[in-house]
Design an enzyme around this catalytic site. Structure first.
Site, PDB file in Angstrom:
ATOM      1  N   ASP A 237     -25.850 -14.545   5.002  1.00 28.39           N
ATOM      2  CA  ASP A 237     -25.007 -13.486   4.455  1.00 28.39           C
ATOM      3  C   ASP A 237     -25.202 -13.532   2.944  1.00 28.39           C
ATOM      4  O   ASP A 237     -24.669 -14.416   2.265  1.00 28.39           O
ATOM      5  CB  ASP A 237     -23.543 -13.777   4.855  1.00 28.39           C
TER       6      ASP A 237
ATOM      7  N   LYS B  16     -26.215  -8.151  -6.286  1.00 25.82           N
ATOM      8  CA  LYS B  16     -26.405  -7.291  -5.099  1.00 25.82           C
ATOM      9  C   LYS B  16     -26.147  -5.824  -5.439  1.00 25.82           C
ATOM     10  O   LYS B  16     -26.746  -4.930  -4.853  1.00 25.82           O
ATOM     11  CB  LYS B  16     -25.450  -7.776  -4.012  1.00 25.82           C
TER      12      LYS B  16
ATOM     13  N   GLU C 142     -24.058  -5.863   8.101  1.00 31.77           N
ATOM     14  CA  GLU C 142     -22.937  -6.822   8.062  1.00 31.77           C
ATOM     15  C   GLU C 142     -21.863  -6.547   9.118  1.00 31.77           C
ATOM     16  O   GLU C 142     -21.455  -7.477   9.830  1.00 31.77           O
ATOM     17  CB  GLU C 142     -22.335  -6.847   6.645  1.00 31.77           C
TER      18      GLU C 142
ATOM     19  N   ASP D 223     -14.605  -3.776   6.359  1.00 28.73           N
ATOM     20  CA  ASP D 223     -15.240  -4.883   5.640  1.00 28.73           C
ATOM     21  C   ASP D 223     -15.183  -4.621   4.129  1.00 28.73           C
ATOM     22  O   ASP D 223     -15.926  -3.785   3.614  1.00 28.73           O
ATOM     23  CB  ASP D 223     -16.699  -4.992   6.129  1.00 28.73           C
TER      24      ASP D 223
END
Ligand code: AMP
Length: 570
Positions: A60, A127, A206, A228
């Site tokens: 992850d 990211k 994800e 999420d």
């Protein structure tokens, strides 16, 4: 379906044609404390020998924290602790200035803790910059580092601590990405993995990973909604889960919304409180103080998830300042951020003509869902109580590990020491069907307005693999070429979509308004192919993969791989 408007733009010798349209665009944790042997192994780069054993892991790669897990077989999924014995590692890289000028980056908690004293040497939330070809970090050693390289340092650090824990070489990995990542960001993530020396089996969504971690082995789960909210991105995904089948129904989200934005708001509250107490922070010139405030603000935010008021101390110019922030203040300041997630969630449900009664389970993932206001908001709009079905920090890596095991077995590769037959029996029996998170189309001229627009060919939330076509036409007599610009994005306006590929193809001379078919194919890992057919002759005009101009080229990836191979990372 299409009526055609002719339009030609003559650009010197090359004739650039836009074709017109008129259509309905329509673990258990086994924390191992750092011991001296591990430290010695870890700090001596390049001396690991692991025999023949090779491991496949799930990673992850989060905006603020990353984690890795391994699935040996169903029922044995383990999050791998880092060298500090923690399940999650800050996705933070510290670039110290070195005598040699070579990069010797530090990743993780040590890097995070260095942020306050040397903020200019620290990179966080990289990211968010993935796939941005214009972004470069200029390191104190004078290197220009792209987001793929900085992410590769994080991945290499993870690979290294996992190898120490397992005593095996890590060769293959599944790396997760937000469902809402477009092709450029997915490709950038894959490239980061390759630069770190990993064979990236697949980039994996994800929310699907969360559902897998939750639903594997469960017989009858039904329709689930995964909300999420991580450090940098927000995803909301609807899935149907039944007896090993994980069907993504639809996904939505905001790649620019996450815990970082909540941090920004609480930082503002802290700065305002200091000003109220007589200290006005000079944000342009007080880098170190600003970094300290940001760091403490995030700690305050976490505190407010557990207590109604939290306090931070600052010593500035020899004077102590006590800053108290209440949960109420914080919730007021961030209300609009939370609302954005509510809106996207409700839009997703509406787009599928579903309401909350149709949802059997609501799963929360991502560290930011620890904020009580998230749970309250979801309970209030859904009328459902929400348990702690999944671990917010580790579910994604665990799901990725399960999927990695599945792919490894599917590919006929077995890194487990036991016999292939028994492993196959115990390999996860799953079927995953995913959807496109972004629409794909081409630039075409709207015959009514005469303006170029995004003509969508594959709507988002279409099951993949998918292959769809639309018919366009030439715009002048004896047109000699057509220029196809492939778009990715859901908005009809070009300003809000990305051009992900472009090709000019020669065509045989025909009268104007001759039909041309454009076919776009989206495969399982969201790679895109384009096929263009002359419908007058039924002849293929060309097939091309989108060129990914915003991504690194293959020679660049290979060259960076070599450079990063030699970099000692702690
Ligand atoms: P993730 O990307 O899932 O690792 O989530 C990281 C984000 O979760 C960061 O923005 C953290 O500040 C946030 N976070 C972690 N723990 C908490 C907490 N207890 N309360 C509020 N936010 C948290």
């Amino acid at each position: 379906m299409f009526s055609v408007s002719a339009d030609v733009e003559d650009r010197g010798s090359s004739c650039r044609i836009r074709v017109g349209f008129n259509t309905v665009l329509n673990a258990k944790k086994e924390a191992r404390r750092l011991n001296h042997d591990i430290l010695r192994t870890f700090s001596t780069d390049g001396v690991h020998t692991f025999g023949d054993r090779m491991a496949t892991i799930g990673i992850d790669l989060g905006t603020t924290y990353s984690a890795a897990a391994i699935c040996r077989h169903v029922g044995d999924v383990r999050v791998i602790p880092n060298i500090e014995g923690q399940d999650i590692t800050p996705s933070v890289v510290f670039f110290p200035e070195t005598d040699s000028g070579d990069e010797e980056p530090l990743v993780g908690m040590m890097a995070k803790n260095s942020a306050a004293s040397a903020p200019q040497c620290v990179v966080r939330s990289i990211k968010r910059m993935m796939g941005d070809k214009d972004f470069c970090y200029y390191s104190p050693n004078g290197h220009e580092l792209r987001p793929e390289v900085i992410s590769a340092f994080i991945l290499k650090h993870i690979k290294k601590y996992v190898e120490v824990d397992l005593g095996e070489a890590v060769t293959d990995a599944v790396i997760t990405v937000p469902a809402y990542f477009d092709d450029v960001r997915r490709t950038a993530t894959k490239q980061a993995g390759r630069i770190a020396g990993l064979n990236v089996l697949q980039v994996f969504n994800e929310p699907t990973a969360v559902a897998l971690a939750y639903g594997i082995g469960l017989q009858d789960v039904g329709r689930i909604l995964v909300y999420d909210l991580g450090g940098g991105t927000f995803d909301v995904t609807l899935m149907h889960v039944h007896d090993g089948e994980f069907d993504v129904i639809a996904t939505d989200g905001d790649p620019e919304l996450g815990g970082d934005d909540f941090d920004r708001e609480i930082t503002r509250l802290v700065v305002a409180d200091l000003a109220r107490q007589g200290y006005v922070v000079d944000e342009d010139n007080e880098d170190i103080l600003c970094a300290e405030i940001e760091e403490k603000a995030e700690i305050l935010k976490r505190g407010l998830s557990n207590v109604p008021q939290s306090t931070a101390m600052f010593t500035i110019d020899g004077k102590n300042y006590r800053v108290r922030i209440t949960r109420e203040q914080f919730e007021q300041a961030t209300h609009s951020l939370l609302e954005r997630t509510r809106e996207r969630t409700e839009i997703l449900l509406e787009s599928q003509h579903l309401n909350w009664a149709d949802i059997d389970r609501l799963l929360m993932a991502g560290g930011s869902t620890r904020m009580p206001m998230v749970r309250q908001m979801l309970q209030q709009i859904s009328g459902k109580s929400i348990g702690n079905e999944v671990n917010q920090d580790t579910a994604v890596s665990m799901g990725a590990a399960i999927y990695a095991k599945y792919l490894e077995t599917e590919n006929g590769r077995n890194t487990d020491e036991r016999s292939p037959a028994s492993v196959r029996e115990e390999a996860p029996s799953i079927r995953i069907s995913d959807v496109t998170s972004q629409s794909l189309g081409i630039v075409a001229k709207n015959p009514k307005t005469g303006e170029p627009e995004n003509s969508i060919i594959i709507q988002r939330n279409t099951h993949i693999p998918a292959k769809y076509s639309d018919t366009y036409c030439t715009t002048i007599d004896n047109q000699r070429s057509i220029n196809i610009q492939v778009t990715e994005g859901n908005d009809p306006e070009l300003e809000y979509v990305r051009i992900v590929g472009e090709k000019t193809l020669p065509i045989p001379p025909h009268p104007k308004h001759s039909p041309i078919k454009v076919t776009i194919a989206y495969d399982i890992d969201q790679t895109v192919y384009v096929e263009v057919t002359d419908l007058v002759t039924d002849g293929a005009l060309g097939t091309f993969e989108i060129d990914r101009a915003d991504n690194l080229s293959e020679p660049e990836v290979q060259s960076l791989q070599k450079s990063v191979e030699g970099v000692a990372i702690d």
